[in-house]
Design an enzyme around this catalytic site. Structure first.
Site, PDB file in Angstrom:
ATOM      1  N   HIS A  31      58.413  12.751  54.236  1.00  0.00           N
ATOM      2  CA  HIS A  31      59.012  11.473  54.653  1.00  0.00           C
ATOM      3  C   HIS A  31      60.321  11.666  55.429  1.00  0.00           C
ATOM      4  CE1 HIS A  31      56.714   8.323  52.075  1.00  0.00           C
ATOM      5  NE2 HIS A  31      55.924   9.259  52.530  1.00  0.00           N
ATOM      6  N   TRP A  43      44.580  12.169  43.280  1.00  0.00           N
ATOM      7  CA  TRP A  43      43.428  12.329  44.178  1.00  0.00           C
ATOM      8  C   TRP A  43      42.468  13.410  43.663  1.00  0.00           C
ATOM      9  CZ3 TRP A  43      48.394  11.360  45.871  1.00  0.00           C
ATOM     10  CH2 TRP A  43      48.580  10.304  46.785  1.00  0.00           C
ATOM     11  N   ARG A  64      56.514  15.379  49.175  1.00  0.00           N
ATOM     12  CA  ARG A  64      56.579  14.036  49.752  1.00  0.00           C
ATOM     13  C   ARG A  64      57.953  13.768  50.372  1.00  0.00           C
ATOM     14  NH1 ARG A  64      57.169   8.832  46.583  1.00  0.00           N
ATOM     15  NH2 ARG A  64      56.937   7.196  48.144  1.00  0.00           N
TER      16      ARG A  64
END
Ligand code: DDH
Length: 292
Positions: free
Chosen positions: A48, A187, A44
């Site tokens: 980002h 998820w 992540r």
């Protein structure tokens, strides 16, 4: 008296492999953190750091690692990434010659490869920038929105529908944290392994809106333990996105191939080609390959 000649250290591929190996060590030393790995949060961070790119102005992207500076460090989308930046700081101490942009993207590459994902071609060349190069808030996707928003965010980076869907499969990894994004849950059932389960689950499970006071998200009807963001679910609702999502659900090899290519591109956004030290990206070795 001999003049002191400053010799600049020029790292080679094997030096970057050493950095990679150090990251592997730290990722594995996660103890009780989340699902026992810092891998997802490192992915992540790399995303980002790169996904702020704007192709019209050529600003943003991984080149200058501007998330080190406020206010970018404090943008809501980057909540919790201080954890990943702190881990990378430990690596930087041992290898002070590496730029932050190279370090963070290498962290993403390492995490994906070590969590059984595809090889991600990568090369160094990013340079450390200044606070004035930090990007404005709002360049990263907002999970509460729909297909139009996804397109406007990712087309701005230069990606197409197929690449949007391929990149979204990264949500096979990790989880949402109420104290970071406000959303809650993983998820997939294997959040530290790169698989196409994200796409399979999108189609195979029944998704219902979660009844809670938090932000709008979906949960699987059967177990109530998995989640999808509105932006994830839209991949099954939009005709163009759905075609690619279905193909990736049916064929993990196809997704691995497309994911690898799109991630490699993502991590190079905003870096002028002439800055790269090699004309072709490298394939760094996994820990397992080096033990063979
Ligand atoms: Fe994501 N992501 N992401 N994401 N993402 C979150 C976590 C993780 C969106 C929102 C969220 C990508 C695309 C999108 C990862 C990788 C990638 C969280 C939860 C939100 C919210 C943060 C938290 O609470 O800790 C949205 C919206 C999009 C989109 O619109 C497409 C992409 C392209 C990637 C990528 O890597 C290529 C990963 C990994 C995580 C798990 C982090 C963790 O700590 O675990």
């Amino acid at each position: 008296q001999a003049a002191k000649v400053a010799t600049k250290f020029t790292p080679a591929q094997e030096d970057y492999q050493k950095v990679y190996n150090k990251i592997v060590q730290l990722v594995e030393d996660a103890g009780d953190y989340d699902d026992g790995s810092y891998g997802p949060v490192l992915v992540r961070l790399a995303w980002h750091a790169s996904g702020t790119y704007d192709k019209e102005t050529g600003t943003g992207g991984s080149n200058y690692a501007t998330m080190r500076f406020e206010p970018e460090a404090k943008h809501g989308a980057n909540n919790g990434l201080n954890i990943a930046r702190d881990i990378m700081e430990g690596v930087k101490k041992e290898f002070p010659w590496i730029s932050y942009g190279d370090l963070w993207t290498l962290g993403g590459v390492c995490a994906i490869q070590e969590m059984s994902g595809p090889k991600i071609p990568w090369r160094p060349g990013r340079i450390d920038g200044f606070a004035t190069e930090a990007t404005p808030d709002g360049r990263l996707p907002d999970a509460s929105q729909g297909a139009d928003h996804l397109r406007s965010i990712f087309y701005r980076m230069g990606f197409n529908d197929q690449e949007i869907v391929a990149l979204s499969g990264a949500h096979a990894l990790g989880r949402c944290h109420t104290d970071r994004s406000g959303f809650d849950g993983p998820w997939t059932f294997s959040p530290t392994t790169v698989t196409n389960d994200y796409f399979k689950l999108l189609f195979d499970e029944r998704w219902i809106w979660k009844k809670w006071s938090g932000p709008k998200q979906l949960v699987d009807k059967k177990t109530g333990t998995l989640m999808m963001l509105p932006t994830d679910y839209v991949l099954t609702q939009d005709k163009s996105f759905k075609k690619f999502a279905k193909a990736y659900a049916d064929d993990q090899d196809l997704w691995f191939k497309d994911f690898s290519k799109a991630v490699s591109t993502l991590f190079e956004l905003g870096v002028p080609t002439q800055q790269f030290v090699s004309s072709e990206p490298w394939i760094l070795k996994t820990k397992e390959e080096q033990e063979e």
